[in-house]
Design a protein around this motif. Structure first.
Motif, PDB file in Angstrom:
ATOM      1  N   ALA A  33      22.170  44.641  13.494  1.00 17.56           N
ATOM      2  CA  ALA A  33      22.557  44.683  12.084  1.00 17.56           C
ATOM      3  C   ALA A  33      21.414  44.218  11.203  1.00 17.56           C
ATOM      4  N   LYS A  34      21.191  44.943  10.121  1.00 22.09           N
ATOM      5  CA  LYS A  34      20.176  44.544   9.154  1.00 22.09           C
ATOM      6  C   LYS A  34      20.764  44.635   7.757  1.00 22.09           C
ATOM      7  N   MET A  35      20.410  43.681   6.912  1.00 23.39           N
ATOM      8  CA  MET A  35      20.887  43.658   5.543  1.00 23.39           C
ATOM      9  C   MET A  35      20.083  44.677   4.737  1.00 23.39           C
ATOM     10  N   ILE A  36      20.783  45.491   3.920  1.00 21.01           N
ATOM     11  CA  ILE A  36      20.080  46.441   3.073  1.00 21.01           C
ATOM     12  C   ILE A  36      20.172  45.993   1.618  1.00 21.01           C
ATOM     13  N   THR A  37      19.232  46.458   0.826  1.00 22.58           N
ATOM     14  CA  THR A  37      19.184  46.119  -0.586  1.00 22.58           C
ATOM     15  C   THR A  37      19.818  47.238  -1.392  1.00 22.58           C
ATOM     16  N   ILE A  38      20.765  46.880  -2.244  1.00 20.32           N
ATOM     17  CA  ILE A  38      21.404  47.858  -3.114  1.00 20.32           C
ATOM     18  C   ILE A  38      21.156  47.415  -4.556  1.00 20.32           C
ATOM     19  N   MET A  56      28.663  54.818   1.424  1.00 17.95           N
ATOM     20  CA  MET A  56      28.994  54.504   0.035  1.00 17.95           C
ATOM     21  C   MET A  56      29.208  53.011  -0.121  1.00 17.95           C
ATOM     22  N   ALA A  57      28.956  52.515  -1.331  1.00 15.68           N
ATOM     23  CA  ALA A  57      29.261  51.127  -1.666  1.00 15.68           C
ATOM     24  C   ALA A  57      29.721  51.075  -3.118  1.00 15.68           C
ATOM     25  N   ASN A  61      30.392  45.525 -10.397  1.00 19.72           N
ATOM     26  CA  ASN A  61      30.412  45.992 -11.783  1.00 19.72           C
ATOM     27  C   ASN A  61      31.126  47.333 -11.939  1.00 19.72           C
ATOM     28  N   GLY A  62      31.651  47.890 -10.823  1.00 20.63           N
ATOM     29  CA  GLY A  62      32.372  49.155 -10.882  1.00 20.63           C
ATOM     30  C   GLY A  62      31.503  50.389 -10.767  1.00 20.63           C
ATOM     31  N   ASN A  63      30.269  50.233 -10.280  1.00 17.44           N
ATOM     32  CA  ASN A  63      29.375  51.368 -10.061  1.00 17.44           C
ATOM     33  C   ASN A  63      29.391  51.762  -8.588  1.00 17.44           C
ATOM     34  N   VAL A  64      29.173  53.055  -8.315  1.00 18.67           N
ATOM     35  CA  VAL A  64      29.198  53.568  -6.947  1.00 18.67           C
ATOM     36  C   VAL A  64      27.782  53.924  -6.507  1.00 18.67           C
ATOM     37  N   TRP A  65      27.442  53.517  -5.291  1.00 18.33           N
ATOM     38  CA  TRP A  65      26.142  53.780  -4.681  1.00 18.33           C
ATOM     39  C   TRP A  65      26.343  54.614  -3.423  1.00 18.33           C
ATOM     40  N   THR A  66      25.443  55.559  -3.157  1.00 14.69           N
ATOM     41  CA  THR A  66      25.519  56.392  -1.954  1.00 14.69           C
ATOM     42  C   THR A  66      24.126  56.522  -1.342  1.00 14.69           C
ATOM     43  N   TRP A  67      24.093  56.872  -0.057  1.00 13.97           N
ATOM     44  CA  TRP A  67      22.822  57.122   0.622  1.00 13.97           C
ATOM     45  C   TRP A  67      23.082  57.886   1.903  1.00 13.97           C
ATOM     46  N   GLY A  68      22.019  58.572   2.401  1.00 16.84           N
ATOM     47  CA  GLY A  68      22.122  59.348   3.635  1.00 16.84           C
ATOM     48  C   GLY A  68      22.022  60.841   3.389  1.00 16.84           C
ATOM     49  N   LEU A  75      26.236  62.933  -2.082  1.00 15.21           N
ATOM     50  CA  LEU A  75      25.719  61.701  -2.684  1.00 15.21           C
ATOM     51  C   LEU A  75      26.048  61.620  -4.172  1.00 15.21           C
ATOM     52  N   GLY A  76      26.388  62.748  -4.797  1.00 12.28           N
ATOM     53  CA  GLY A  76      26.794  62.735  -6.200  1.00 12.28           C
ATOM     54  C   GLY A  76      25.671  62.452  -7.174  1.00 12.28           C
ATOM     55  N   ILE A  77      24.448  62.873  -6.825  1.00 10.48           N
ATOM     56  CA  ILE A  77      23.292  62.542  -7.664  1.00 10.48           C
ATOM     57  C   ILE A  77      22.569  63.770  -8.205  1.00 10.48           C
ATOM     58  N   ASN A  78      23.103  64.960  -7.989  1.00 12.89           N
ATOM     59  CA  ASN A  78      22.569  66.209  -8.539  1.00 12.89           C
ATOM     60  C   ASN A  78      21.061  66.329  -8.336  1.00 12.89           C
ATOM     61  N   ASN A  79      20.631  66.253  -7.074  1.00 12.74           N
ATOM     62  CA  ASN A  79      19.193  66.316  -6.785  1.00 12.74           C
ATOM     63  C   ASN A  79      18.805  67.469  -5.860  1.00 12.74           C
ATOM     64  N   GLY A  80      19.578  68.544  -5.875  1.00 13.68           N
ATOM     65  CA  GLY A  80      19.229  69.689  -5.049  1.00 13.68           C
ATOM     66  C   GLY A  80      19.482  69.483  -3.581  1.00 13.68           C
ATOM     67  N   SER A  81      20.468  68.683  -3.236  1.00 14.73           N
ATOM     68  CA  SER A  81      20.886  68.452  -1.854  1.00 14.73           C
ATOM     69  C   SER A  81      19.849  67.741  -0.998  1.00 14.73           C
ATOM     70  N   VAL A  82      18.955  66.970  -1.614  1.00 15.33           N
ATOM     71  CA  VAL A  82      17.932  66.214  -0.883  1.00 15.33           C
ATOM     72  C   VAL A  82      18.532  64.885  -0.427  1.00 15.33           C
ATOM     73  N   ASP A  83      18.308  64.531   0.852  1.00 15.86           N
ATOM     74  CA  ASP A  83      18.806  63.265   1.393  1.00 15.86           C
ATOM     75  C   ASP A  83      18.183  62.079   0.655  1.00 15.86           C
ATOM     76  N   SER A  84      18.872  60.941   0.699  1.00 17.30           N
ATOM     77  CA  SER A  84      18.312  59.700   0.154  1.00 17.30           C
ATOM     78  C   SER A  84      18.364  58.632   1.230  1.00 17.30           C
ATOM     79  N   TRP A  85      17.235  58.040   1.536  1.00 18.05           N
ATOM     80  CA  TRP A  85      17.150  57.002   2.559  1.00 18.05           C
ATOM     81  C   TRP A  85      17.410  55.619   1.998  1.00 18.05           C
TER      82      TRP A  85
END
Length: 170
Positions: A33-38, A56-57, A61-68, A75-85
């Motif tokens: 297990a490793k802690m990640i920064t959000i 997802m996290a 504050n009621g904001n949603v974060w995604t990755w992978g 991911l809901g970020i409208n970036n042309g289907s590019v993964d996010s690490w």
């Protein structure tokens, strides 16, 4: 795999890291297990959810974060289907600003859900078999859309919802 520390609001991930779904800026599998920064600065997290190849996290504050993986725009970020690490904040309804006022999240195979203020439900990602509930079938959504019921009044847009979850195309 993910774990949420209730005292600190920090997220820990481990295991298979295909498409960067561990959120640690790599695609290297993690046998521990490793802690990640959000966020920058780091934000406390109140809930987590895992899809097939994305995570997802929900921050305090009621904001949603995604990755992978983002092949279906989950991911809901409208970036042309590019993964996010790394974790990225989900865009707002209609791709305006960022999704906020969220109280619950859920991750499906390739789609995501969020319940917000007043219990309104949002979805994004893969619309196969109508999985997004926005009245469309087969049109992936790269940012949140509102789930509808086809009824009128409050029921037309699902209201007073307190929990959401998603499966494979449903």
């Amino acid at each position: 795999n993910m774990a949420l520390n209730a005292a600190t609001g920090r997220v820990y991930t481990w295991g298979d890291n295909t498409s960067g779904k561990l959120g640690d800026s790599t695609t290297t599998d993690a046998p521990y297990a490793k802690m990640i920064t959000i966020g920058n600065p780091t934000v406390a997290i109140s809930a987590i959810a895992a899809g097939e190849q994305f995570s997802m996290a929900l921050d305090v504050n009621g904001n949603v974060w995604t990755w992978g993986d983002n092949a279906s725009d989950q991911l809901g970020i409208n970036n042309g289907s590019v993964d996010s690490w790394l974790p990225v904040m989900v865009h707002g309804l209609g791709d305006v600003g960022f999704l906020s006022g969220i109280t619950a999240i859920g991750a499906g195979e390739d789609q995501a859900l969020a319940a917000g203020s007043g219990g309104v439900v949002y979805s994004w990602g893969d619309s196969q078999a109508g999985a997004l509930g926005d009245g469309t079938i087969g049109t992936d959504k790269p940012y949140p859309v509102q789930v509808v019921t086809g009824s009128s009044g409050c029921a037309a847009n699902l209201c007073n919802i307190i929990a959401v979850e998603s499966g494979e195309n449903h």
